[in-house]
Enzyme design. Structure first.
Site: not given
Ligand code: RNT
Ligand code: ZN
Length: 421
Positions: A188, A229, A231, A262, A265, A289, A297, A299, A329
């Site tokens: 990523w 990955e 986004k 993810d 994302h 993820h 996003d 997290d 994640d």
């Molecule tokens: C960031 C991505 C990625 C990170 C990690 C820390 O938006 O989701 O995967 O969260 O690599």
């Molecule tokens: Zn991620």
């Protein structure tokens, strides 16, 4: 929770599911193949240990909260991870980021990292009986400050990051080889633009070229599996992210890479669960993820939500457990971090167990007969079954606390260990 209580509740649950033709013992046994890769970065809010004061810097991601007790060294990280894992049923994996090498007090720049910096982790993982996954760290670095790494138009910067990622692949392949379990290396990058660029195409072509250069070396699949990955947007890359969904989906299909999805994302009304069955038609494997976006996003710690359930249900309904790598994640600095791991991992496990207990064939028949009411009623009915008793039994069989009995254990760890940091 008393063992005897869990057993009694489970006996009832078993009977209730059996009436629908579902074998709860089998579902619990199947959980052995649901391996969750714990992301190492919840221990210290994505700081890493390159320098004594490393913190997450830019890169489109952010941690908020200043809850006391975060890990200040790799030794503390390992301790915290061991504690978290001791409260989880089954065997997990660990997902490492390149900024968590053991650099022995020296500053080792990203284009200089080697296997020796991760040998301690490999030995630790072997000892714990865990598989390891890995990530290139293309953020929190002066050479990522202008928002472009592998898609940079500055050739020196681009080469620097190519070297970093190539080295990550060497390390990842060695991890897989030593541990006898393929290492998923996720890629990523934060590349993107805060405001409207006019050369989206230019940056995307550069990213494609960089990836081609990086992947020119092939490693055996038993050692290393690369995932990419995408986004939609990040903080500071609101107008364009170079590695968009179309970019990486195309790249993964054309170049036989794993696609990483993810949950935070995509646009908030899009569900990653809905994407599984499409993507699996075109790529061999997925990396997930598992995250929870709240409005964006953000997290957040993963919870047992409808969205997570759909994700797990689709993997199980597609009979694709062996083609899907599951990683967490999230990073939240506002609560006990060991607690965050336990809540999030258990939620992910619960979603998979819940999906394994679905009488899918029966519901599919309703669907094929146009019996929409019966389908919806059945799906609703699953929600109030004695599911908790089945997950508790899974915990009990693995010698870890059932229900939320882990709360007191984490409070104890907080007063014995975390509060002293
Ligand atoms: C960031 C991505 C990625 C990170 C990690 C820390 O938006 O989701 O995967 O969260 O690599
Ligand atoms: Zn991620």
């Amino acid at each position: 929770m008393k063992k005897e209580f869990v057993e009694r509740a489970y006996a009832l649950a078993k009977e209730q599911y059996a009436a629908l033709g579902i074998d709860t013992d089998k579902a619990i046994a199947k959980m052995n193949s649901v391996k969750i890769s714990l992301h190492c970065w919840q221990t210290d809010d994505v700081g890493g240990f390159e320098t004594p004061d490393s913190t997450l810097g830019g890169g489109g991601i952010q941690v908020t909260g200043n809850y006391p007790g975060k890990a200040r060294s790799i030794a503390e990280m390992k301790m915290d991870l061991e504690k978290a894992m001791s409260l989880l049923p089954g065997k997990q994996r660990l997902n490492l980021h390149a900024i968590y090498g053991e650099f022995g007090g020296q500053f080792v720049d990203r284009d200089q990292i080697e296997v020796k910096h991760f040998q301690g982790w490999i030995d630790w993982a072997k000892n714990q009986g865990l598989g390891l996954d890995f990530n290139a760290s293309c953020f929190s670095h002066p050479k990522a400050d202008d928002g472009f790494t592998l898609s940079s138009k500055d050739e020196t910067i681009r080469q620097f990051w190519i070297e970093h990622v190539k080295r990550c692949r060497v390390i990842g392949a060695e991890i897989g080889k030593q541990l006898g379990s393929p290492c998923v290396l996720n890629h990523w990058i934060p590349d993107g633009s805060k405001d409207m660029p006019v050369d989206r195409g230019g940056h995307r072509a550069i990213l494609q070229k960089s990836l081609d250069e990086i992947f020119a070396v092939e490693y055996p699949k038993e050692y290393l599996k690369d995932s990419v990955e995408c986004k939609l947007f990040g903080i500071g890359s609101e107008a364009m992210v170079v590695g968009s969904h179309e970019f990486y989906m195309g790249y993964a299909i054309k170049n036989n890479k794993l696609l990483c999805l993810d949950m935070g994302h995509f646009h908030p009304t899009e569900q990653v669960g809905d994407k599984i069955s499409s993507c699996l038609l075109f790529v061999d494997e997925l990396m997930l993820h598992v995250s929870r976006g709240v409005r964006w996003d953000s997290d957040h710690v993963v919870t047992f939500s409808d969205e997570l359930n759909l994700l797990a249900q689709e993997v199980i309904r597609c009979k694709a457990l062996d083609r899907v790598n599951i990683g967490l994640d999230f990073f939240d600095g506002s609560l006990n971090r060991i607690g965050a791991y336990v809540i999030g991992t258990r939620a992910a496990q619960q979603a998979f167990l819940f999906a394994l207990l679905e009488p899918t064939e029966m519901i599919r028949k309703f669907e094929e007969q146009g019996k929409s009411f019966e389908r919806l009623a059945s799906l609703e009915g699953m929600k109030t079954m004695l599911f908790g008793a089945v997950y508790d039994k899974y915990c009990l069989d693995n010698g870890v606390p059932a229900g939320v009995d882990y709360i007191t254990e984490i409070q104890q760890y907080e007063s014995d260990v975390l509060s002293k940091r």
